[in-house]
Scaffold this motif. Structure first.
Motif, PDB file in Angstrom:
ATOM      1  N   VAL A 364       0.963  -1.051  -0.150  1.00  0.00           N
ATOM      2  CA  VAL A 364      -0.029   0.019   0.004  1.00  0.00           C
ATOM      3  C   VAL A 364       0.717   1.172  -0.063  1.00  0.00           C
ATOM      4  CG1 VAL A 364      -1.700   1.231   1.250  1.00  0.00           C
ATOM      5  CG2 VAL A 364      -1.737  -1.355   1.312  1.00  0.00           C
ATOM      6  N   ARG A 365       0.444   2.337  -0.694  1.00  0.00           N
ATOM      7  CA  ARG A 365       1.277   3.568  -0.958  1.00  0.00           C
ATOM      8  C   ARG A 365       0.366   4.707  -0.423  1.00  0.00           C
ATOM      9  NH1 ARG A 365       4.438   0.216  -0.387  1.00  0.00           N
ATOM     10  NH2 ARG A 365       6.317  -0.310  -1.564  1.00  0.00           N
ATOM     11  N   GLY A 366       0.820   5.946  -0.625  1.00  0.00           N
ATOM     12  CA  GLY A 366      -0.039   7.078  -0.763  1.00  0.00           C
ATOM     13  C   GLY A 366      -0.647   7.443   0.808  1.00  0.00           C
ATOM     14  N   ALA A 367      -1.725   8.009   0.569  1.00  0.00           N
ATOM     15  CA  ALA A 367      -2.488   8.483   1.733  1.00  0.00           C
ATOM     16  C   ALA A 367      -2.677   7.558   2.998  1.00  0.00           C
ATOM     17  CB  ALA A 367      -3.858   9.268   1.354  1.00  0.00           C
ATOM     18  N   ARG A 368      -3.126   6.291   2.479  1.00  0.00           N
ATOM     19  CA  ARG A 368      -3.254   5.258   3.408  1.00  0.00           C
ATOM     20  C   ARG A 368      -1.925   5.101   4.123  1.00  0.00           C
ATOM     21  NH1 ARG A 368      -5.632  -0.383   1.681  1.00  0.00           N
ATOM     22  NH2 ARG A 368      -5.326  -1.751   3.764  1.00  0.00           N
ATOM     23  N   LYS A 369      -0.805   4.984   3.647  1.00  0.00           N
ATOM     24  CA  LYS A 369       0.258   4.589   4.324  1.00  0.00           C
ATOM     25  C   LYS A 369       0.893   5.659   5.310  1.00  0.00           C
ATOM     26  CE  LYS A 369       5.110   2.811   3.498  1.00  0.00           C
ATOM     27  NZ  LYS A 369       6.140   2.564   2.358  1.00  0.00           N
ATOM     28  N   ARG A 370       0.462   7.075   4.783  1.00  0.00           N
ATOM     29  CA  ARG A 370       0.852   8.027   5.898  1.00  0.00           C
ATOM     30  C   ARG A 370      -0.054   8.074   6.986  1.00  0.00           C
ATOM     31  NH1 ARG A 370       0.931  10.497   0.498  1.00  0.00           N
ATOM     32  NH2 ARG A 370      -0.841  11.420   0.519  1.00  0.00           N
ATOM     33  N   LYS A 371      -1.458   7.742   6.744  1.00  0.00           N
ATOM     34  CA  LYS A 371      -2.134   7.808   7.845  1.00  0.00           C
ATOM     35  C   LYS A 371      -1.818   6.603   8.875  1.00  0.00           C
ATOM     36  CE  LYS A 371      -6.427   9.255   5.433  1.00  0.00           C
ATOM     37  NZ  LYS A 371      -7.905   8.769   4.943  1.00  0.00           N
ATOM     38  N   ALA A 372      -1.246   5.495   8.275  1.00  0.00           N
ATOM     39  CA  ALA A 372      -0.872   4.432   9.345  1.00  0.00           C
ATOM     40  C   ALA A 372       0.349   4.927  10.001  1.00  0.00           C
ATOM     41  CB  ALA A 372      -0.730   3.344   8.331  1.00  0.00           C
ATOM     42  N   ILE A 373       1.348   5.872   9.363  1.00  0.00           N
ATOM     43  CA  ILE A 373       2.457   6.023  10.051  1.00  0.00           C
ATOM     44  C   ILE A 373       2.298   7.201  11.248  1.00  0.00           C
ATOM     45  CG2 ILE A 373       3.381   7.982   8.700  1.00  0.00           C
ATOM     46  CD1 ILE A 373       5.295   4.983   9.915  1.00  0.00           C
ATOM     47  N   VAL A 374       1.175   7.901  10.896  1.00  0.00           N
ATOM     48  CA  VAL A 374       0.759   8.794  12.106  1.00  0.00           C
ATOM     49  C   VAL A 374       0.206   8.035  13.224  1.00  0.00           C
ATOM     50  CG1 VAL A 374      -0.857  10.683  12.553  1.00  0.00           C
ATOM     51  CG2 VAL A 374       0.181  10.768  10.555  1.00  0.00           C
ATOM     52  N   ALA A 375      -0.529   7.029  12.970  1.00  0.00           N
ATOM     53  CA  ALA A 375      -1.115   6.169  13.957  1.00  0.00           C
ATOM     54  C   ALA A 375       0.071   5.340  14.786  1.00  0.00           C
ATOM     55  CB  ALA A 375      -2.111   4.887  13.273  1.00  0.00           C
TER      56      ALA A 375
END
Length: 404
Positions: A364-375
């Motif tokens: 998975v790339r993009g916004a979904r990955k960035r949301k996961a790293i913030v979590a």
């Protein structure tokens, strides 16, 4: 027989004495102070009465007023908004005998904003906060000790120095581009890059351009050396504590076969996982100050502003993006550290929760990955709190200890 004191330095002395006499046995007063550089404005509420506007006076006079009220047998409570003038005035008020509180800035007086109105509203709100128990009217902030303030001052100053270095480097780069030197000039001020750039400019007959940009290169080099000194100082001032392991929270496995009793000396617990560098840990520890300030695992996540925003009504609940109502320094540092920790600690619970986004075989790339790293940044903050409280270990969390 009434005794009057003439030529007293206490502001509005007669009006304050009259209000104290009318209050009788009630000796609780609240003092609201709207700070500015030299002469803060103040307002006084005596026993819940109407606020007395005391005008603008030097800080030393407000400290003297507090001391005089304490000598009169008053319980003095002071309030001021957090601003860029430090914490010395707060400490001076407490030294004079007052119960001082510093609150987060908020809109106080609507469209007609003056220092007089703000001071009056602060005094009134403090009375509601202290005497009526209205904890929602003010938002107190934690005042650091002198030692903690100095610790976090090192890395904050380093951020300012790096920003200043970047501004000067950008000015030099724009100067070269403006005069037709259209080349890649990333870190042009570094010693090796500067030697090559200077030689090329001289070979092209741009001596005057070298004379203009060379002082900028020296300033960038000095600022870079200063930032390295501040980095070493910030790391040396904050060391991981020797934390005793307490009882484990549900779902977390401790190394020890049996949790140590309260009277026993538990072994020191490592609190810095692999991937969290010394500087990153120093920034987080200095900004937090005291890990005991958090009473549950929800408070660390709220402190860094990683809680979701919410718009709910009735049975409908709508959660949005993170509210960012917290320490941006810690949040940024945690996000950067989370990228490294997810790569170096594949067994961490954050990676296990988001295997498709952050796992070794993630696609998975993009916004979904960035949301996961913030979590994961929020999880990392909670895990650091657990490690400092001794309710978990690195092994129990699936983390490897830092090598240095």
């Amino acid at each position: 027989m009434t005794t009057y004191t003439l030529h007293t330095p206490i502001p509005c002395h007669a009006a304050i004495c009259k209000a104290l006499n009318l209050a009788g046995q009630e000796r609780r007063v609240t003092l609201g102070l709207d700070l500015e550089l030299n002469t803060p404005a103040g307002s006084l509420v005596v026993a819940g009465g109407q606020p007395l506007n005391l005008g603008k006076h030097p800080r030393s006079l407000w400290v003297e007023l507090v001391g005089w009220l304490v000598n009169q047998g008053c319980e003095v409570h002071c309030v001021q908004e957090a601003c860029g003038f430090g914490w010395e005035f707060h400490r001076e008020l407490e030294g004079a005998g007052a119960h001082s509180v510093v609150v987060a800035p908020q809109e106080l007086s609507g469209k007609r904003k003056t220092d007089k109105r703000d001071a009056r509203m602060l005094a009134t709100l403090l009375w509601d906060y202290v005497s009526r128990g209205n904890r929602a009217c003010l938002r107190p902030v934690r005042v650091p000790t002198v030692e903690k303030q100095q610790q976090r001052g090192s890395h904050r100053r380093r951020e300012q120095v790096i920003k200043l270095r970047g501004q000067i480097a950008s000015q030099g780069r724009s100067l070269l581009w403006d005069h037709g030197w259209l080349r890649d000039l990333d870190s042009w001020w570094a010693p090796k890059n500067w030697e090559q750039l200077r030689a090329d400019l001289l070979a092209a007959g741009r001596t005057w351009l070298v004379d203009m940009i060379e002082p900028m290169q020296r300033m960038c080099l000095q600022l870079n050396g200063y930032s390295e000194e501040l980095k070493k100082k910030a790391i040396s001032e904050v060391k991981p504590p020797k934390t005793a392991i307490k009882k484990s929270e549900p779902g977390l496995i401790l190394n020890a076969a049996e949790p140590p009793r309260a009277s026993e000396e538990a072994p020191a617990a490592q609190v810095r996982p692999k991937g969290l560098g010394e500087l990153s840990y120093a920034i987080i520890a200095a900004e937090v100050g005291d890990w005991n300030r958090f009473k549950n695992r929800g408070q660390p996540g709220s402190f860094i502003g990683c809680c979701p925003s919410e718009y709910s009504s009735g049975e409908k609940q709508k959660l949005g993006q993170i509210d960012r109502m917290g320490s941006s320094r810690i949040r940024t540092t945690l996000v950067e550290a989370a990228w490294r920790i997810c790569r170096l600690n594949p067994n961490w619970r954050g990676v296990r929760k988001y295997p498709e986004e952050l796992g070794p075989q993630g696609t998975v790339r993009g916004a979904r990955k960035r949301k996961a790293i913030v979590a994961c940044a929020r999880m990392l903050m909670v895990d650091l709190w657990r490690l400092h409280m001794g309710t978990a270990t690195l092994e129990g969390l699936g983390l490897e200890p830092a090598t240095t």
